[in-house]
Design a protein around this motif. Structure first.
Motif, PDB file in Angstrom:
ATOM      1  N   PRO A  21      36.132  31.577  34.958  1.00 27.25           N
ATOM      2  CA  PRO A  21      36.047  31.395  37.046  1.00 27.25           C
ATOM      3  C   PRO A  21      34.900  32.716  37.869  1.00 27.25           C
ATOM      4  CG  PRO A  21      38.419  32.588  36.083  1.00 27.25           C
ATOM      5  CD  PRO A  21      37.241  32.150  35.260  1.00 27.25           C
ATOM      6  N   GLU A  24      32.096  29.980  38.125  1.00 27.50           N
ATOM      7  CA  GLU A  24      32.416  28.735  38.687  1.00 27.50           C
ATOM      8  C   GLU A  24      32.128  29.477  40.427  1.00 27.50           C
ATOM      9  OE1 GLU A  24      36.197  28.425  37.693  1.00 27.50           O
ATOM     10  OE2 GLU A  24      35.694  26.262  36.379  1.00 27.50           O
ATOM     11  N   GLU A  25      32.312  30.737  40.091  1.00 26.37           N
ATOM     12  CA  GLU A  25      32.040  31.177  41.701  1.00 26.37           C
ATOM     13  C   GLU A  25      30.817  31.190  42.181  1.00 26.37           C
ATOM     14  OE1 GLU A  25      34.104  34.823  44.310  1.00 26.37           O
ATOM     15  OE2 GLU A  25      34.832  34.819  42.346  1.00 26.37           O
ATOM     16  N   ARG A  28      29.583  27.881  43.020  1.00 30.69           N
ATOM     17  CA  ARG A  28      29.990  27.750  44.478  1.00 30.69           C
ATOM     18  C   ARG A  28      29.041  28.111  45.380  1.00 30.69           C
ATOM     19  NH1 ARG A  28      34.965  28.313  41.974  1.00 30.69           N
ATOM     20  NH2 ARG A  28      35.524  29.965  43.545  1.00 30.69           N
ATOM     21  N   SER A  29      28.916  29.643  45.019  1.00 29.62           N
ATOM     22  CA  SER A  29      27.510  30.229  45.867  1.00 29.62           C
ATOM     23  C   SER A  29      26.422  30.362  46.562  1.00 29.62           C
ATOM     24  CB  SER A  29      28.288  32.118  46.160  1.00 29.62           C
ATOM     25  OG  SER A  29      27.671  31.987  45.356  1.00 29.62           O
ATOM     26  N   VAL A 142      34.897  28.684  50.905  1.00 33.91           N
ATOM     27  CA  VAL A 142      33.863  28.677  49.606  1.00 33.91           C
ATOM     28  C   VAL A 142      34.381  29.802  48.571  1.00 33.91           C
ATOM     29  CG1 VAL A 142      31.740  28.695  48.542  1.00 33.91           C
ATOM     30  CG2 VAL A 142      32.270  27.795  50.665  1.00 33.91           C
ATOM     31  N   SER A 143      35.196  30.306  49.317  1.00 30.11           N
ATOM     32  CA  SER A 143      35.160  32.191  47.856  1.00 30.11           C
ATOM     33  C   SER A 143      36.890  32.170  47.809  1.00 30.11           C
ATOM     34  CB  SER A 143      35.150  33.394  49.194  1.00 30.11           C
ATOM     35  OG  SER A 143      35.688  34.766  47.963  1.00 30.11           O
ATOM     36  N   ASN A 144      37.688  31.326  48.703  1.00 33.14           N
ATOM     37  CA  ASN A 144      38.315  30.847  47.415  1.00 33.14           C
ATOM     38  C   ASN A 144      38.710  29.649  46.817  1.00 33.14           C
ATOM     39  OD1 ASN A 144      39.980  33.218  49.219  1.00 33.14           O
ATOM     40  ND2 ASN A 144      40.538  32.652  50.499  1.00 33.14           N
ATOM     41  N   ASN A 145      37.894  28.805  46.878  1.00 32.16           N
ATOM     42  CA  ASN A 145      37.969  27.602  46.503  1.00 32.16           C
ATOM     43  C   ASN A 145      38.798  26.729  46.473  1.00 32.16           C
ATOM     44  OD1 ASN A 145      36.686  26.141  44.352  1.00 32.16           O
ATOM     45  ND2 ASN A 145      38.365  26.410  42.441  1.00 32.16           N
TER      46      ASN A 145
END
Length: 216
Positions: A21, A24-25, A28-29, A142-145
């Motif tokens: 996780p 992945e985060e 994304r950022s 984005v933070s919460n996917n």
């Protein structure tokens, strides 16, 4: 290639899998990161400027507020206890006094609230534009996917279908409170009033029965 390599390593190692996780985060950022010197400047100044210290200041000041006890107590009470009375009391008159006490007690907090909101909202808007987020809420998404489109769909549902459902809910609640608490009109202070269903409250309801109740 780098993402495939990381995915294969994570899949092959139980020790690395726990960090999936986080990886992945981070990925994304990554597109919204600024240059390293800018990111460092933001990080080292974070405890003293920006939204975090303002939010902490706001929460602290809010916790220090005291309000008149709607139950008639001589000592003023904090907001947590006041909101508890507002949301848990079956006495409509007490709820009304609690809401009045809340409104009166917050009047002296207006300047703190206005300044805090202005700093946090303004800083959030400027930084998000510099980072290249599509909308004001995109950074949170984005933070919460969660894709922006999903959140927009949710908001559209609230603006359209949600209006009728909300009216139906409060109409039903008004009827229940009229029977159980003698309410003649549903006021703002009654929105979160507890519902006492009385005898039979412990009865188990199957999933199928619950779905039928909601759809009825």
């Amino acid at each position: 290639a780098a993402s495939q390599l990381a995915a294969s390593q994570i899949a092959a190692s139980p020790k690395l899998a726990r960090y999936k996780p986080f990886v992945e985060e981070t990925r994304r950022s990554q597109p919204f990161n600024l240059s390293q010197p800018v990111e460092r400047a933001l990080t080292v100044r974070g405890p003293y400027v920006g939204k975090d210290p303002i939010v902490q200041f706001y929460d602290t000041e809010l916790s220090l507020l005291r309000f008149e006890d709607p139950a008639g107590g001589k000592e003023p009470i904090n907001m947590e206890l006041l909101l508890s009375k507002l949301g848990s009391s079956t006495d409509a008159a007490l709820r009304a006094r609690a809401l009045h006490s809340l409104s009166e007690g917050l009047k002296g907090f207006e300047r703190v609230a206005a300044l805090s909101l202005n700093v946090v909202a303004g800083g959030w808007l400027v930084e998000n534009k510099e980072r290249g987020y599509a909308t004001v809420r995109s950074r949170r998404n984005v933070s919460n996917n969660v894709p922006d489109s999903v959140v927009e769909s949710l908001l559209e549902g609230v603006r359209t279908t949600g209006v009728a459902l909300s009216k139906r809910y409060y109409a039903l609640k008004k009827g229940v409170l009229a029977k159980t608490q003698g309410l003649s009109a549903l006021t703002w202070s009654d929105r979160n009033a507890p519902i006492d269903v009385g005898a039979g409250a412990e009865k188990e309801v199957s999933w199928e029965e619950a779905v039928g109740m909601v759809k009825a």
